[in-house]
Design an enzyme around this catalytic site. Sequence first.
Site, mmCIF file in Angstrom:
data_model
loop_
_atom_site.group_PDB
_atom_site.id
_atom_site.type_symbol
_atom_site.label_atom_id
_atom_site.label_comp_id
_atom_site.label_asym_id
_atom_site.label_seq_id
_atom_site.Cartn_x
_atom_site.Cartn_y
_atom_site.Cartn_z
ATOM 1 C CG ASP A 62 -4.570 -1.561 10.429
ATOM 2 O OD1 ASP A 62 -4.853 -2.239 11.444
ATOM 3 O OD2 ASP A 62 -5.090 -1.754 9.319
ATOM 4 C CD GLU A 69 -5.049 -0.877 3.831
ATOM 5 O OE1 GLU A 69 -4.338 -0.810 4.855
ATOM 6 O OE2 GLU A 69 -5.735 -1.877 3.543
ATOM 7 C CD1 TRP A 93 -7.267 -13.456 8.145
ATOM 8 C CD2 TRP A 93 -8.172 -11.417 8.342
ATOM 9 N NE1 TRP A 93 -8.220 -13.309 7.150
ATOM 10 C CE2 TRP A 93 -8.783 -12.070 7.248
ATOM 11 C CE3 TRP A 93 -8.572 -10.114 8.650
ATOM 12 C CZ2 TRP A 93 -9.771 -11.477 6.465
ATOM 13 C CZ3 TRP A 93 -9.556 -9.513 7.876
ATOM 14 C CH2 TRP A 93 -10.141 -10.202 6.790
ATOM 15 C CE1 TYR A 142 -4.926 -8.468 11.428
ATOM 16 C CE2 TYR A 142 -6.055 -6.952 9.959
ATOM 17 C CZ TYR A 142 -5.513 -8.193 10.205
ATOM 18 O OH TYR A 142 -5.547 -9.156 9.234
ATOM 19 C CG ASP A 155 -6.234 -12.036 2.552
ATOM 20 O OD1 ASP A 155 -5.413 -12.435 1.701
ATOM 21 O OD2 ASP A 155 -6.331 -10.848 2.888
ATOM 22 C CD GLU A 156 -10.097 -9.049 3.136
ATOM 23 O OE1 GLU A 156 -10.968 -8.433 3.751
ATOM 24 O OE2 GLU A 156 -9.005 -8.556 2.803
ATOM 25 N NE ARG A 213 -3.327 -2.877 0.374
ATOM 26 C CZ ARG A 213 -3.825 -3.686 1.310
ATOM 27 N NH1 ARG A 213 -3.145 -3.912 2.432
ATOM 28 N NH2 ARG A 213 -4.971 -4.282 1.120
ATOM 29 C CD1 TRP A 260 -3.570 -5.046 8.377
ATOM 30 C CD2 TRP A 260 -2.740 -5.626 6.397
ATOM 31 N NE1 TRP A 260 -3.578 -6.424 8.297
ATOM 32 C CE2 TRP A 260 -3.078 -6.801 7.088
ATOM 33 C CE3 TRP A 260 -2.193 -5.750 5.110
ATOM 34 C CZ2 TRP A 260 -2.876 -8.077 6.562
ATOM 35 C CZ3 TRP A 260 -2.012 -7.014 4.584
ATOM 36 C CH2 TRP A 260 -2.347 -8.163 5.300
HETATM 37 C C1 ACM Z 1 -6.387 -9.513 6.048
HETATM 38 O O1 ACM Z 1 -6.430 -8.590 6.877
HETATM 39 N N1 ACM Z 1 -7.167 -9.473 4.977
HETATM 40 C C2 ACM Z 1 -5.524 -10.646 6.217
#
Ligand code: ACM
EC number: 3.2.1.52
Length: 675
Positions: free
Chosen positions: A406, A456, A379, A404, A312-313, A151, A454
């Site tokens: 962030d 972003e 996660w 997390y 993921d996702e 990111r 993360w």
């Molecule tokens: C994640 O936060 N999509 C691993």
Amino acid sequence: MKTSSLFLFSMFAALSLSVLVSCSRSDGMLLPVIPQPLHVIGGHGGFNTGLGPEEIEDISLLPFPDMTESLEKSGITVSVLEEVPGLGSNEEGYRLEVTKRGVGIEALSETGVFYALRTLAFLSDDGKVPCVEITDYPRFPYRGMHLDVSRHFKSKDFIKKQLDVMARYKLNRFHWHLTDGAGWRIEIDRYPELTDIAAWRPYPDWEAWWNGGRRYCTEDHPDADGGYYTKEDVREIIEYAAQRHITVIPEIEMPGHSEEVLAVYPELSCSGKPYVNSEFCVGKEATFEFLENVLLEIIELFPSEYIHIGGDEAAHAGWENCPDCQRRIAEEHLGDESGLQGYLVRRIEKFLNGHGRKLIGWDEVLRDGLNTSSAIMVWRDMEYGVEAAMAGNDVIMSPGEYCYIDAYQDAPFTQPVAKGGYLTLEKTYSFQPVPDTLSPDLQARYMGIQSNLWCEYIQPDEYTEYMLYPRVLSIAETAWSFPFRKNWDSFRENVVSETDVLVSRGYNPFDIRKEKGERPEAARPEKHLAVGKEIEYLQPFSRYYPAGGDTALIDGVRGGWTYADGRWQGFINRNVDVVIDFGEPTEIKYIGAEFMQLIGPWLWQPHEVIISVSDDGRNFTELSRQVTDVPEDAAELIFRTYSWEGETTARYVRYKAVSNGIDNGCLFTDEIIVR
Ligand code: ACM
Ligand code: ZN
């Protein structure tokens, strides 16, 4: 180190006395060390090595023979032995004994010696070390820190600087999130366009890029921003990490989070067009050819036992409409698109296993029918850890709720813009990764824990460090120290000293001394007229964000800084529309509710709020109608109350907050207050 040696010496003296009195090991003694060592026996007096903390750390990085020679000159003797009392077979453990005559280190490996020296560096004040006997080894073999460089790209030197911190706190796995939709960050010889194009964006800022069309460009574009690591850079970082007893684990995302690859190699997507899909086409053999070729170069570069493949996702929409994917589902009897993801993940697992490596995936891969060599990185919900352990897989715990980083670490109005959420140092420290109800066999599958950052919303180096530290120190202590050695008050005190150490070494940690804390409204229950009354929902709340369920809006419980704290009730694609029944005509002077806007996770203020009252529950009289003054594009966390004040008597109150109509938009409120 801030703690004065005088303080330490007196502390040891006091403790030795209690040891004599109780005639037992003083395992309860806490040291100014992060992570807190396991067994500690204090002594009298101390020894002067003449080496400051940073000198000891520097010596710990030398080749072993040079290291031992250098240490011997300062009265520190090192022995690597086949057996050391108290260590069992733990290769990372050590014994460190400081007497008035010198310092002795015993370990089963050079890694154990390294950690002994790192502890010694904490205890050393101007060369003086208090007498002490420490037997120490980690709770978990996997003690990780993750960093998202897709990111926002981070330089090689920045990565090395963070590896230094990891080593100080005995973290030993660097999870390098190298690829994602926002940029590919590692040179792959066979696929030059990954770094010629997919590593560059015409916007430095992730959010501007996200809202500005999500395109890539070439490095010579006038606005190009981004970057990547050459293979030489990667080798340098791996070596730098290895010198600090850290393994670098690369993550190459598949099948989702792959927009950047499909922009430059659209033939690997279902549509065959750039900027359409974010998932690889699992029906096409070309996808596997690409992924395996990339992984071959990754395997050649990275010596780590594990390769992280994301998982993921992944969305299914592209696969549903793709003849190649549907043919694969039919021919391989995969049932549906979930089965198709499983097919890819199992095929990649087999490929990695065939090349002597193991797979790690985010917890979605639990459903993909993996063999037990693969590890699951949790996660989402903690329960996925239990499921993974029961399936026979090793587990790494990094659930959003605790790991997390962030999320905001303090009151958002005091902080630079982050993704949302609220995760304090104390909350990260309270993380209990392994349910103690599990059998010892299942508990043993928990390999360790990891912080995830993360990026972003996190671009400048200083801000990245600000988000990492000190919360990473919490994760480090939970990863190394057994629960009975953890103590929040002592840890916090140690963090304060460490904050000064980190600043003196050129880092930018958040200063916990300046912490403002939780949202004041959330501190205690709010007493008001509607508490305990009847409430009817004319539109349902989201089953994902029920807060306290049917009574959440009239239970007196106010929400904190984050919508996900279980105290804010969410309404997705709906209005908040409720009727409160007081049971009898009631004098009312105030009706109000507060809403949260945070557009990252799609939370908006209501477009309009209508408050009305009734005597019979059928015919309502409007008291107020208020249109929000908060712009839809206001990116920061915004709280707004929509209320009526006056004098009325009524049995029923209707509170209606109308959504702004943005598809899948959410309204979040915590309480309808009536006075
Ligand atoms: C994640 O936060 N999509 C691993
Ligand atoms: Zn397809």
